[in-house]
Design a protein around this motif. Structure first.
Motif, PDB file in Angstrom:
ATOM      1  N   VAL A 206       0.880  -1.163   0.000  1.00  0.00           N
ATOM      2  CA  VAL A 206       0.000   0.000   0.000  1.00  0.00           C
ATOM      3  C   VAL A 206       0.913   1.207   0.000  1.00  0.00           C
ATOM      4  N   MET A 207       0.723   2.076  -1.003  1.00  0.00           N
ATOM      5  CA  MET A 207       1.634   3.215  -1.082  1.00  0.00           C
ATOM      6  C   MET A 207       0.888   4.468  -1.508  1.00  0.00           C
ATOM      7  N   VAL A 208       1.327   5.573  -0.937  1.00  0.00           N
ATOM      8  CA  VAL A 208       0.821   6.884  -1.320  1.00  0.00           C
ATOM      9  C   VAL A 208       1.765   7.435  -2.373  1.00  0.00           C
ATOM     10  N   LEU A 209       1.194   7.780  -3.529  1.00  0.00           N
ATOM     11  CA  LEU A 209       1.964   8.406  -4.613  1.00  0.00           C
ATOM     12  C   LEU A 209       1.160   9.583  -5.145  1.00  0.00           C
ATOM     13  N   HIS A 210       1.847  10.666  -5.450  1.00  0.00           N
ATOM     14  CA  HIS A 210       1.171  11.779  -6.093  1.00  0.00           C
ATOM     15  C   HIS A 210       1.476  11.845  -7.583  1.00  0.00           C
ATOM     16  N   ASP A 211       2.385  11.011  -8.053  1.00  0.00           N
ATOM     17  CA  ASP A 211       2.640  10.922  -9.486  1.00  0.00           C
ATOM     18  C   ASP A 211       1.604   9.955 -10.054  1.00  0.00           C
ATOM     19  N   LEU A 212       0.568  10.511 -10.645  1.00  0.00           N
ATOM     20  CA  LEU A 212      -0.557   9.694 -11.107  1.00  0.00           C
ATOM     21  C   LEU A 212      -0.166   8.741 -12.222  1.00  0.00           C
ATOM     22  N   ASN A 213       0.764   9.139 -13.075  1.00  0.00           N
ATOM     23  CA  ASN A 213       1.170   8.269 -14.175  1.00  0.00           C
ATOM     24  C   ASN A 213       1.919   7.044 -13.662  1.00  0.00           C
ATOM     25  N   LEU A 214       2.798   7.223 -12.694  1.00  0.00           N
ATOM     26  CA  LEU A 214       3.492   6.066 -12.120  1.00  0.00           C
ATOM     27  C   LEU A 214       2.532   5.221 -11.301  1.00  0.00           C
ATOM     28  N   ALA A 215       1.629   5.860 -10.586  1.00  0.00           N
ATOM     29  CA  ALA A 215       0.627   5.099  -9.830  1.00  0.00           C
ATOM     30  C   ALA A 215      -0.197   4.227 -10.777  1.00  0.00           C
ATOM     31  N   ALA A 216      -0.594   4.784 -11.910  1.00  0.00           N
ATOM     32  CA  ALA A 216      -1.391   4.020 -12.874  1.00  0.00           C
ATOM     33  C   ALA A 216      -0.610   2.850 -13.450  1.00  0.00           C
ATOM     34  N   ARG A 217       0.691   3.032 -13.651  1.00  0.00           N
ATOM     35  CA  ARG A 217       1.517   1.961 -14.226  1.00  0.00           C
ATOM     36  C   ARG A 217       1.755   0.820 -13.243  1.00  0.00           C
ATOM     37  N   TYR A 218       1.855   1.116 -11.967  1.00  0.00           N
ATOM     38  CA  TYR A 218       2.274   0.098 -11.009  1.00  0.00           C
ATOM     39  C   TYR A 218       1.142  -0.466 -10.156  1.00  0.00           C
ATOM     40  N   ALA A 219       0.054   0.242  -9.995  1.00  0.00           N
ATOM     41  CA  ALA A 219      -0.986  -0.184  -9.058  1.00  0.00           C
ATOM     42  C   ALA A 219      -2.044  -1.055  -9.726  1.00  0.00           C
ATOM     43  N   ASP A 220      -2.500  -2.038  -8.970  1.00  0.00           N
ATOM     44  CA  ASP A 220      -3.670  -2.812  -9.401  1.00  0.00           C
ATOM     45  C   ASP A 220      -4.941  -2.043  -9.076  1.00  0.00           C
ATOM     46  N   THR A 221      -4.918  -1.340  -7.953  1.00  0.00           N
ATOM     47  CA  THR A 221      -6.067  -0.576  -7.472  1.00  0.00           C
ATOM     48  C   THR A 221      -5.602   0.807  -7.053  1.00  0.00           C
ATOM     49  N   LEU A 222      -6.337   1.822  -7.469  1.00  0.00           N
ATOM     50  CA  LEU A 222      -6.083   3.194  -7.031  1.00  0.00           C
ATOM     51  C   LEU A 222      -7.213   3.641  -6.120  1.00  0.00           C
ATOM     52  N   VAL A 223      -6.872   4.463  -5.154  1.00  0.00           N
ATOM     53  CA  VAL A 223      -7.858   5.093  -4.288  1.00  0.00           C
ATOM     54  C   VAL A 223      -7.628   6.591  -4.389  1.00  0.00           C
ATOM     55  N   ALA A 224      -8.634   7.328  -4.814  1.00  0.00           N
ATOM     56  CA  ALA A 224      -8.549   8.785  -4.904  1.00  0.00           C
ATOM     57  C   ALA A 224      -9.316   9.374  -3.733  1.00  0.00           C
ATOM     58  N   MET A 225      -8.659  10.305  -3.038  1.00  0.00           N
ATOM     59  CA  MET A 225      -9.272  10.921  -1.866  1.00  0.00           C
ATOM     60  C   MET A 225      -9.348  12.427  -2.052  1.00  0.00           C
ATOM     61  N   HIS A 226     -10.352  13.009  -1.426  1.00  0.00           N
ATOM     62  CA  HIS A 226     -10.517  14.463  -1.421  1.00  0.00           C
ATOM     63  C   HIS A 226     -11.084  14.869  -0.075  1.00  0.00           C
ATOM     64  N   ASP A 227     -10.418  15.784   0.587  1.00  0.00           N
ATOM     65  CA  ASP A 227     -10.835  16.239   1.917  1.00  0.00           C
ATOM     66  C   ASP A 227     -11.017  15.074   2.887  1.00  0.00           C
ATOM     67  N   GLY A 228     -10.121  14.098   2.818  1.00  0.00           N
ATOM     68  CA  GLY A 228     -10.137  12.977   3.753  1.00  0.00           C
ATOM     69  C   GLY A 228     -11.149  11.887   3.452  1.00  0.00           C
ATOM     70  N   ALA A 229     -11.862  12.015   2.347  1.00  0.00           N
ATOM     71  CA  ALA A 229     -12.873  11.012   1.995  1.00  0.00           C
ATOM     72  C   ALA A 229     -12.503  10.335   0.674  1.00  0.00           C
ATOM     73  N   ILE A 230     -12.793   9.050   0.587  1.00  0.00           N
ATOM     74  CA  ILE A 230     -12.579   8.315  -0.653  1.00  0.00           C
ATOM     75  C   ILE A 230     -13.651   8.728  -1.655  1.00  0.00           C
ATOM     76  N   VAL A 231     -13.209   9.177  -2.838  1.00  0.00           N
ATOM     77  CA  VAL A 231     -14.167   9.562  -3.876  1.00  0.00           C
ATOM     78  C   VAL A 231     -14.200   8.561  -5.025  1.00  0.00           C
ATOM     79  N   ALA A 232     -13.164   7.745  -5.146  1.00  0.00           N
ATOM     80  CA  ALA A 232     -13.150   6.710  -6.184  1.00  0.00           C
ATOM     81  C   ALA A 232     -12.107   5.671  -5.820  1.00  0.00           C
TER      82      ALA A 232
END
Length: 119
Positions: free
Chosen positions: A43-69
């Motif tokens: 489980v890793m926090v990344l702000h580079d969305l392109n690298l996150a997309a390349r390496y992750a099986d699942t992404l979690v997007a958060m906004h104001d402390g809540a999961i939005v996707a």
């Protein structure tokens, strides 16, 4: 030190910050190998969305402390989500190398620039 513990769960908070690109890829490749070869949950926090997309099986997007996707990168990284969560105008295209989503931010100065003709 974390790797020496041979744990089944690896939590990483911005592990590639301040690294040059070659070392970023080295760290992400290592995390990927730990997952595929040892079954380590990463489980890793990344702000580079392109690298996150390349390496992750699942992404979690958060906004104001809540999961939005959450879900596979191609479901999560949409132009609408980037606008809603980051206030970012961007195009999302298939990465020509990995086939994962590729985020191309559109800066304000490009809106006023004449269209580029590659010919």
């Amino acid at each position: 030190m974390t790797l020496a513990q041979d744990t089944s769960l690896l939590l990483l908070d911005e592990p590639i910050t301040y690294l040059d690109l070659a070392h970023q890829i080295e760290v992400l490749d290592l995390a990927h190998r730990l997952h595929t070869e040892r079954g380590t949950t990463v489980v890793m926090v990344l702000h580079d969305l392109n690298l996150a997309a390349r390496y992750a099986d699942t992404l979690v997007a958060m906004h104001d402390g809540a999961i939005v996707a959450q879900g596979p990168p191609h479901e999560v990284l949409t132009e609408q989500l980037l606008s809603d969560v980051f206030g970012l105008d961007a195009k999302v295209l298939p990465d020509p190398v990995a086939g994962t989503p590729l985020v191309l931010p559109i800066s304000a100065h490009l809106h006023d620039a004449p269209a580029h003709d590659p010919a």
